[in-house]
Design an enzyme around this catalytic site. Sequence first.
Site, short mmCIF file in Angstrom:
data_model
loop_
_atom_site.label_atom_id
_atom_site.label_comp_id
_atom_site.label_asym_id
_atom_site.label_seq_id
_atom_site.Cartn_x
_atom_site.Cartn_y
_atom_site.Cartn_z
N GLY A 62 1.19 -0.92 5.64
CA GLY A 62 2.53 -1.84 5.09
C GLY A 62 3.46 -1.60 5.24
N VAL B 284 13.38 6.77 17.43
CA VAL B 284 12.28 6.71 18.35
C VAL B 284 12.58 6.43 20.32
CG1 VAL B 284 10.32 6.19 19.64
CG2 VAL B 284 10.39 7.34 16.47
N THR B 285 13.31 4.86 20.00
CA THR B 285 13.77 4.30 21.14
C THR B 285 14.60 5.31 22.58
OG1 THR B 285 12.68 2.45 20.12
CG2 THR B 285 14.38 1.64 22.31
N ARG B 286 15.62 5.28 21.00
CA ARG B 286 17.29 6.23 22.03
C ARG B 286 17.03 7.25 21.87
NH1 ARG B 286 21.58 2.13 19.21
NH2 ARG B 286 21.15 0.66 20.21
N ARG C 198 -2.71 -4.90 9.54
CA ARG C 198 -3.93 -4.93 9.36
C ARG C 198 -5.29 -4.64 10.44
NH1 ARG C 198 -2.01 -1.30 5.16
NH2 ARG C 198 -0.76 -2.64 3.32
N CYS C 199 -5.10 -4.45 11.39
CA CYS C 199 -6.43 -4.41 12.27
C CYS C 199 -7.49 -3.81 12.22
CB CYS C 199 -5.85 -4.60 13.64
SG CYS C 199 -6.84 -4.43 15.18
N ASP D 260 -1.19 6.35 5.58
CA ASP D 260 -2.66 7.23 5.89
C ASP D 260 -3.38 6.81 6.69
OD1 ASP D 260 -4.21 9.18 4.16
OD2 ASP D 260 -5.40 7.52 4.14
N THR E 178 5.68 5.42 4.38
CA THR E 178 4.62 4.27 2.96
C THR E 178 5.61 4.22 2.15
OG1 THR E 178 2.67 4.60 1.94
CG2 THR E 178 3.23 5.93 3.53
N ASP F 292 4.37 4.45 -0.04
CA ASP F 292 4.02 5.34 -1.23
C ASP F 292 4.20 6.92 -1.27
OD1 ASP F 292 2.48 2.85 -1.53
OD2 ASP F 292 0.92 2.86 -0.68
N ASP G 261 2.33 9.17 -0.89
CA ASP G 261 1.56 9.70 -0.69
C ASP G 261 0.39 10.90 0.60
OD1 ASP G 261 0.80 8.07 1.37
OD2 ASP G 261 -0.94 6.46 0.34
N MET H 77 3.98 -0.64 -7.32
CA MET H 77 3.07 -0.03 -6.10
C MET H 77 2.55 1.45 -5.75
SD MET H 77 3.79 -2.54 -3.07
CE MET H 77 3.27 -4.62 -3.36
N ARG I 102 -1.06 2.65 -4.53
CA ARG I 102 -2.32 2.78 -4.83
C ARG I 102 -2.94 3.68 -5.89
NH1 ARG I 102 -4.46 0.55 1.33
NH2 ARG I 102 -3.59 2.70 1.94
N SER J 128 11.82 -1.39 -28.66
CA SER J 128 11.64 -1.79 -27.57
C SER J 128 10.86 -0.86 -26.77
CB SER J 128 13.07 -2.35 -26.52
OG SER J 128 13.97 -1.17 -26.56
P1 ATP Z 1 0.22 2.06 3.81
O1 ATP Z 1 -0.66 3.64 3.25
O2 ATP Z 1 1.68 1.47 3.79
O3 ATP Z 1 -1.04 0.69 3.40
P2 ATP Z 1 -1.93 2.45 5.88
O4 ATP Z 1 -1.09 3.02 7.65
O5 ATP Z 1 -2.55 3.36 4.69
O6 ATP Z 1 -0.08 2.23 5.61
P3 ATP Z 1 -4.01 0.46 6.61
O7 ATP Z 1 -3.89 -0.56 6.33
O8 ATP Z 1 -5.30 1.92 5.75
O9 ATP Z 1 -2.38 0.67 6.15
O10 ATP Z 1 -4.01 1.09 8.23
C1 ATP Z 1 -4.09 0.52 9.08
C2 ATP Z 1 -4.77 0.57 10.14
O11 ATP Z 1 -4.98 2.00 10.31
C3 ATP Z 1 -5.80 -0.27 9.99
O12 ATP Z 1 -5.50 -1.45 9.65
C4 ATP Z 1 -6.41 -0.05 11.55
O13 ATP Z 1 -6.19 -0.74 12.02
C5 ATP Z 1 -6.53 0.88 11.43
N1 ATP Z 1 -7.51 2.51 10.39
C6 ATP Z 1 -7.24 2.89 9.43
N2 ATP Z 1 -8.44 3.29 9.30
C7 ATP Z 1 -9.18 3.67 10.26
C8 ATP Z 1 -9.57 4.68 10.87
N3 ATP Z 1 -10.61 5.21 9.36
N4 ATP Z 1 -10.39 4.31 11.98
C9 ATP Z 1 -9.44 3.75 12.68
N5 ATP Z 1 -8.45 3.33 13.13
C10 ATP Z 1 -8.43 2.80 11.37
#
Ligand code: ATP
Length: 345
Positions: A33, A45-47, A94-95, A125, A148, A150, A152, A192, A194, A238
């Site tokens: 997110g 990071v870049t600079r 998210r991949c 996380d 994030t 959150d 968390d 929000m 989670r 209220s």
């Molecule tokens: P936010 O807390 O804002 O949601 P996040 O980093 O926790 O951020 P996620 O969608 O949980 O968001 O994770 C980001 C990406 O990290 C995933 O889309 C996935 O590509 C990769 N990822 C998460 N868990 C794993 C895992 N166990 N192994 C490999 N890749 C992972």
Amino acid sequence: MPLHSLLYIVHYELCIIKIMAKIKTIGVLTSGGDSPGMNAAIRAVTRAAISHEFNVKGIYRGYRGLVENEIVDFHAEDVSNIIHRGGTILRTARCKEFTTPEGRKKAYDNICKHGIDALVVIGGDGTLTGAKQFASEFDIPIVGIPGTIDNDLYGTDHTIGYDTALNTIMWCVDRIRDTANSHERLFFIEVMGREASFLALYGAIAGGAEAAIVPEISLEQDQLAQLIEHGFRTTKKSSIVLVAENPVTGGAMQLAERVRKEYPQYDVRVTILGHLQRGGSPTAQDRILASRMGATAIEALVEGQRNVMIGDDDEQMIYVPFSKAIKYEKAIDRHLLETIARLSK
Ligand code: ATP
């Protein structure tokens, strides 16, 4: 200076020179997110990398960009005028493919193709879990930056974006209070977070709410019933209650439905703040945190650190192993709920 101290310093300097000779190009990505302050972190990071004479590659759309080869050269001017902007210029995603060994192999092949020797990943996380997994399979140093809303992640007092989101919540609560008061209504405001309740808890304090309904407590007791039993605010008609979005709390809609059925004397309304909480220009605190963490991430790589997240421990930048940051839960301070209750009487 004693000879052994001098030898130690020379040895340390030589080690750093060796590591710097090994790392030539650093890749940076934002994942999961988005959160306000990610741009300030990309800039830092870049600079900082350029100041150490490293090349920088920007990786688009988080791990998806690694898998699908969306990688470009990044220069100092590419990160000009972004410190104040919300979102992330590198985009995020998210991949799913990266969670598979085949996907991660593709990502590594692209890393090699671009001559990337180290990675800085900015995210939550899941992002750090992915980084830990990737680092266990391929020989590449990775440093994580907690980004994030959150808040968390274990091992850091604050994550980038949390302070801005908290201020946005406070701003919204202030406005809802005007109408809640005029109509003498009970408002449930869903925020929000989670699994984590930091936004609900601290948002309730900052907004002067009557209560925060959070999963940690909802699991143990019926918070809504208790609130009703003890009576909502007696000195005012209220009320504002912050609710953490979570199946355990039931969310604001479900709670309002229950009030309508069980306690029809209340005129109840719901506001779900949703993605509003993710946007906006980062606060000074988030910009400073992101700038410090970004610069420290590069220092960490220069020192030969790998598989660590940069943490903020009482204003000090520290290195937290990925295994720790993702394994442990950051607990809320339960006394704060009592404080909220006491102050709302
Ligand atoms: P936010 O807390 O804002 O949601 P996040 O980093 O926790 O951020 P996620 O969608 O949980 O968001 O994770 C980001 C990406 O990290 C995933 O889309 C996935 O590509 C990769 N990822 C998460 N868990 C794993 C895992 N166990 N192994 C490999 N890749 C992972």
